[in-house]
Design an enzyme around this catalytic site. Structure first.
Site, PDB file in Angstrom:
ATOM      1  N   GLY A 141     -39.323  98.855  59.912  1.00  9.94           N
ATOM      2  CA  GLY A 141     -38.279  99.539  60.659  1.00  9.94           C
ATOM      3  C   GLY A 141     -37.349 100.384  59.635  1.00  9.94           C
ATOM      4  O   GLY A 141     -36.102 100.313  59.566  1.00  9.94           O
TER       5      GLY A 141
ATOM      6  N   VAL B  47     -45.082  97.461  65.140  1.00 10.18           N
ATOM      7  CA  VAL B  47     -45.291  96.018  64.588  1.00 10.18           C
ATOM      8  C   VAL B  47     -45.728  95.280  65.875  1.00 10.18           C
ATOM      9  O   VAL B  47     -46.155  94.133  65.658  1.00 10.18           O
ATOM     10  CB  VAL B  47     -43.967  95.691  63.719  1.00 10.18           C
ATOM     11  CG1 VAL B  47     -43.557  96.421  62.609  1.00 10.18           C
ATOM     12  CG2 VAL B  47     -42.734  95.571  64.887  1.00 10.18           C
TER      13      VAL B  47
ATOM     14  N   SER C  40     -29.686  88.244  63.901  1.00 15.06           N
ATOM     15  CA  SER C  40     -28.390  88.725  64.379  1.00 15.06           C
ATOM     16  C   SER C  40     -27.370  87.902  64.578  1.00 15.06           C
ATOM     17  O   SER C  40     -28.066  86.637  65.018  1.00 15.06           O
ATOM     18  CB  SER C  40     -28.603  89.832  65.700  1.00 15.06           C
ATOM     19  OG  SER C  40     -27.488  90.021  66.215  1.00 15.06           O
TER      20      SER C  40
ATOM     21  N   TYR D 195     -32.495  90.285  73.861  1.00 19.39           N
ATOM     22  CA  TYR D 195     -32.306  90.395  72.275  1.00 19.39           C
ATOM     23  C   TYR D 195     -31.815  89.027  71.677  1.00 19.39           C
ATOM     24  O   TYR D 195     -32.463  88.804  70.582  1.00 19.39           O
ATOM     25  CB  TYR D 195     -30.964  91.703  72.224  1.00 19.39           C
ATOM     26  CG  TYR D 195     -30.731  91.780  70.857  1.00 19.39           C
ATOM     27  CD1 TYR D 195     -31.681  92.775  70.164  1.00 19.39           C
ATOM     28  CD2 TYR D 195     -29.698  91.574  70.046  1.00 19.39           C
ATOM     29  CE1 TYR D 195     -31.172  93.189  68.915  1.00 19.39           C
ATOM     30  CE2 TYR D 195     -29.331  91.826  68.752  1.00 19.39           C
ATOM     31  CZ  TYR D 195     -30.220  92.891  68.062  1.00 19.39           C
ATOM     32  OH  TYR D 195     -29.994  93.033  66.876  1.00 19.39           O
TER      33      TYR D 195
ATOM     34  N   ALA E 192     -32.437  86.133  72.680  1.00 18.67           N
ATOM     35  CA  ALA E 192     -33.774  85.304  72.866  1.00 18.67           C
ATOM     36  C   ALA E 192     -34.474  85.644  71.668  1.00 18.67           C
ATOM     37  O   ALA E 192     -35.156  84.618  70.736  1.00 18.67           O
ATOM     38  CB  ALA E 192     -34.425  85.050  73.876  1.00 18.67           C
TER      39      ALA E 192
ATOM     40  N   LYS F 299     -33.774  86.939  68.679  1.00 17.16           N
ATOM     41  CA  LYS F 299     -33.153  86.891  67.410  1.00 17.16           C
ATOM     42  C   LYS F 299     -33.032  85.184  67.012  1.00 17.16           C
ATOM     43  O   LYS F 299     -33.056  84.983  65.877  1.00 17.16           O
ATOM     44  CB  LYS F 299     -31.792  87.577  67.327  1.00 17.16           C
ATOM     45  CG  LYS F 299     -31.848  89.163  67.287  1.00 17.16           C
ATOM     46  CD  LYS F 299     -32.886  89.723  66.293  1.00 17.16           C
ATOM     47  CE  LYS F 299     -32.702  91.141  66.276  1.00 17.16           C
ATOM     48  NZ  LYS F 299     -33.381  91.785  64.815  1.00 17.16           N
TER      49      LYS F 299
ATOM     50  N   ILE G 254     -23.169  96.370  62.525  1.00 12.92           N
ATOM     51  CA  ILE G 254     -23.157  97.179  61.460  1.00 12.92           C
ATOM     52  C   ILE G 254     -23.208  98.767  61.870  1.00 12.92           C
ATOM     53  O   ILE G 254     -24.020  99.030  62.903  1.00 12.92           O
ATOM     54  CB  ILE G 254     -24.550  96.814  60.631  1.00 12.92           C
ATOM     55  CG1 ILE G 254     -24.528  95.377  60.109  1.00 12.92           C
ATOM     56  CG2 ILE G 254     -24.378  97.728  59.425  1.00 12.92           C
ATOM     57  CD1 ILE G 254     -23.388  94.985  59.354  1.00 12.92           C
TER      58      ILE G 254
HETATM   59  P1  NAP Z   1     -32.230 101.329  64.165  1.00 10.17           P
HETATM   60  O1  NAP Z   1     -31.130 102.256  63.498  1.00 10.17           O
HETATM   61  O2  NAP Z   1     -32.227 101.507  65.733  1.00 10.17           O
HETATM   62  O3  NAP Z   1     -33.424 101.456  63.476  1.00 10.17           O
HETATM   63  C1  NAP Z   1     -34.570 100.419  63.776  1.00 10.17           C
HETATM   64  C2  NAP Z   1     -35.696 100.996  63.091  1.00 10.17           C
HETATM   65  O4  NAP Z   1     -36.896 100.040  63.467  1.00 10.17           O
HETATM   66  C3  NAP Z   1     -36.263 102.256  63.252  1.00 10.17           C
HETATM   67  O5  NAP Z   1     -36.594 102.902  61.745  1.00 10.17           O
HETATM   68  C4  NAP Z   1     -37.293 102.189  64.116  1.00 10.17           C
HETATM   69  O6  NAP Z   1     -38.279 103.385  63.847  1.00 10.17           O
HETATM   70  C5  NAP Z   1     -37.917 101.011  63.876  1.00 10.17           C
HETATM   71  N1  NAP Z   1     -38.660 100.262  64.914  1.00 10.17           N
HETATM   72  C6  NAP Z   1     -38.446 100.072  66.151  1.00 10.17           C
HETATM   73  N2  NAP Z   1     -39.324  99.306  66.801  1.00 10.17           N
HETATM   74  C7  NAP Z   1     -40.353  99.509  66.006  1.00 10.17           C
HETATM   75  C8  NAP Z   1     -41.945  98.825  66.104  1.00 10.17           C
HETATM   76  N3  NAP Z   1     -42.223  98.485  67.396  1.00 10.17           N
HETATM   77  N4  NAP Z   1     -42.573  99.231  65.182  1.00 10.17           N
HETATM   78  C9  NAP Z   1     -42.302  99.602  64.012  1.00 10.17           C
HETATM   79  N5  NAP Z   1     -40.909  99.943  63.841  1.00 10.17           N
HETATM   80  C10 NAP Z   1     -40.250  99.886  64.737  1.00 10.17           C
HETATM   81  O7  NAP Z   1     -31.582  99.615  64.043  1.00 10.17           O
HETATM   82  P2  NAP Z   1     -30.605  99.053  62.748  1.00 10.17           P
HETATM   83  O8  NAP Z   1     -29.120  99.059  63.334  1.00 10.17           O
HETATM   84  O9  NAP Z   1     -30.955  99.730  61.604  1.00 10.17           O
HETATM   85  O10 NAP Z   1     -31.223  97.537  62.899  1.00 10.17           O
HETATM   86  C11 NAP Z   1     -32.332  97.021  62.214  1.00 10.17           C
HETATM   87  C12 NAP Z   1     -32.379  95.591  62.340  1.00 10.17           C
HETATM   88  O11 NAP Z   1     -31.172  95.000  62.213  1.00 10.17           O
HETATM   89  C13 NAP Z   1     -32.947  95.212  63.721  1.00 10.17           C
HETATM   90  O12 NAP Z   1     -33.823  94.311  63.788  1.00 10.17           O
HETATM   91  C14 NAP Z   1     -31.776  94.855  64.445  1.00 10.17           C
HETATM   92  O13 NAP Z   1     -31.876  93.894  65.404  1.00 10.17           O
HETATM   93  C15 NAP Z   1     -30.940  94.166  63.487  1.00 10.17           C
HETATM   94  N6  NAP Z   1     -29.171  94.061  63.618  1.00 10.17           N
HETATM   95  C16 NAP Z   1     -28.772  95.303  63.600  1.00 10.17           C
HETATM   96  C17 NAP Z   1     -27.282  95.132  63.925  1.00 10.17           C
HETATM   97  C18 NAP Z   1     -26.502  96.405  63.891  1.00 10.17           C
HETATM   98  O14 NAP Z   1     -25.173  96.074  64.023  1.00 10.17           O
HETATM   99  N7  NAP Z   1     -27.004  97.659  63.732  1.00 10.17           N
HETATM  100  C19 NAP Z   1     -26.762  94.004  63.903  1.00 10.17           C
HETATM  101  C20 NAP Z   1     -27.499  92.818  63.805  1.00 10.17           C
HETATM  102  C21 NAP Z   1     -29.005  92.884  63.767  1.00 10.17           C
HETATM  103  P3  NAP Z   1     -39.341 103.892  64.809  1.00 10.17           P
HETATM  104  O15 NAP Z   1     -38.337 104.277  66.390  1.00 10.17           O
HETATM  105  O16 NAP Z   1     -39.799 105.092  64.387  1.00 10.17           O
HETATM  106  O17 NAP Z   1     -40.454 103.129  65.226  1.00 10.17           O
END
Ligand code: NAP
Length: 248
Positions: free
Chosen positions: A13, A65, A143, A156, A158, A160, A189
């Site tokens: 990701g 993935v 998360s 989501y 479940a 995490k 974030i």
């Molecule tokens: P984001 O900006 O939406 O980026 C998600 C990344 O994951 C993208 O590069 C996406 O690229 C890739 N991705 C999605 N589904 C995929 C798959 N099936 N196979 C491979 N790659 C995949 O999300 P983010 O905010 O950076 O979040 C990153 C992680 O942190 C996530 O697990 C999220 O749940 C966790 N998180 C985020 C926050 C927040 O506030 N932002 C808070 C708590 C936890 P493609 O679409 O090209 O596949």
């Protein structure tokens, strides 16, 4: 010479957001990376951007993935390319929010298959070579929602929470091989994922955060560097909330 010079790191990701920040942080420390996301254009341009600053540091792989067979196959290609692996960061994640009353079965499956099974798939593909790595580490990006739940995010939450159970089980299974496994639980974030939220919702979130601000991607990247470092060698099976105090 940094503590990560020559370390072989896989980040899922990493096309944008937190994953891209994690990949850049390791590249800045001299690591060799394989970065993964589904969209070949965005993961290719993420690798190009990193390689412009840190030449030849980063290879990219377009991969879903959630696809077990594709992950096993690409896992072999990654090991061939990097010559092994020391650090795996399971960061790929998606949301398909909605109240349970209206949540479709596909929304449940997509989120669980990506956020939870995706991590299982990567660990299955890479655990043997990881056992041969130097100071091997697995870090799963969970998360705060996996800790406290959230209305409208049952799938989501479940996924995490499941990732935390997976983290602790891997930590116990692989401890004998000196592989540590920890989870980071980010709060809110600033990324594309949270940009979708309205200003009202963002203000509502900020009002519940003692540090009274949203987090930045580097807050998570820096925590990842710490858990991957030799200084964190005695930490395993833990969940570190990086959330401005939201869940204390
Ligand atoms: P984001 O900006 O939406 O980026 C998600 C990344 O994951 C993208 O590069 C996406 O690229 C890739 N991705 C999605 N589904 C995929 C798959 N099936 N196979 C491979 N790659 C995949 O999300 P983010 O905010 O950076 O979040 C990153 C992680 O942190 C996530 O697990 C999220 O749940 C966790 N998180 C985020 C926050 C927040 O506030 N932002 C808070 C708590 C936890 P493609 O679409 O090209 O596949």
């Amino acid at each position: 010479m940094s503590k990560f010079t020559g370390k072989r790191v896989v980040v899922t990701g990493a096309g944008r957001g937190i994953g891209l920040a994690i990949a850049k942080a390791f590249a800045a420390e001299g690591a060799n990376l394989a970065i993964i996301s589904r969209n070949p254009t965005s993961i290719g341009s993420a690798a190009k951007e990193i390689n412009e600053t840190y030449p030849d540091s980063t290879k990219f792989f377009a991969l879903d993935v959630a696809d077990f067979d594709a992950v096993q196959e690409t896992g072999k290609a990654i090991i061939d390319e990097l010559g092994g692996i020391d650090i795996l960061i399971n960061n790929a994640g998606v949301t398909r929010d909605g109240l349970l009353m209206r949540m479709k079965s596909e929304d449940w499956d997509t989120v669980l298959d990506t956020n939870l099974k995706g991590a299982f798939n990567l660990v299955k593909a890479l655990q043997r070579p990881l056992m041969k790595g130097t100071d091997p580490r697995i870090i799963n990006i969970s998360s705060v929602i996996g800790l406290i739940g959230n209305a409208g995010q049952a799938n989501y939450a479940a996924s995490k929470a499941g990732l935390i159970g997976l983290t602790k089980s891997i930590a116990r299974e692989l401890a004998g091989r000196k592989v540590t496994c920890n989870a980071i639980a980010p709060g809110f974030i600033t990324t594309d994922m949270t940009d979708e939220l309205s200003d009202d919702i963002k203000q509502g979130i900020i009002s519940k955060v003692p540090l009274a601000t949203l987090g930045e991607v580097d807050d998570i990247a820096n925590t990842t560097l710490f858990l991957a470092s030799p200084e964190a060698k005695y930490i395993t099976g833990q969940v570190l909330a990086v959330d401005g105090g939201m869940t204390m």
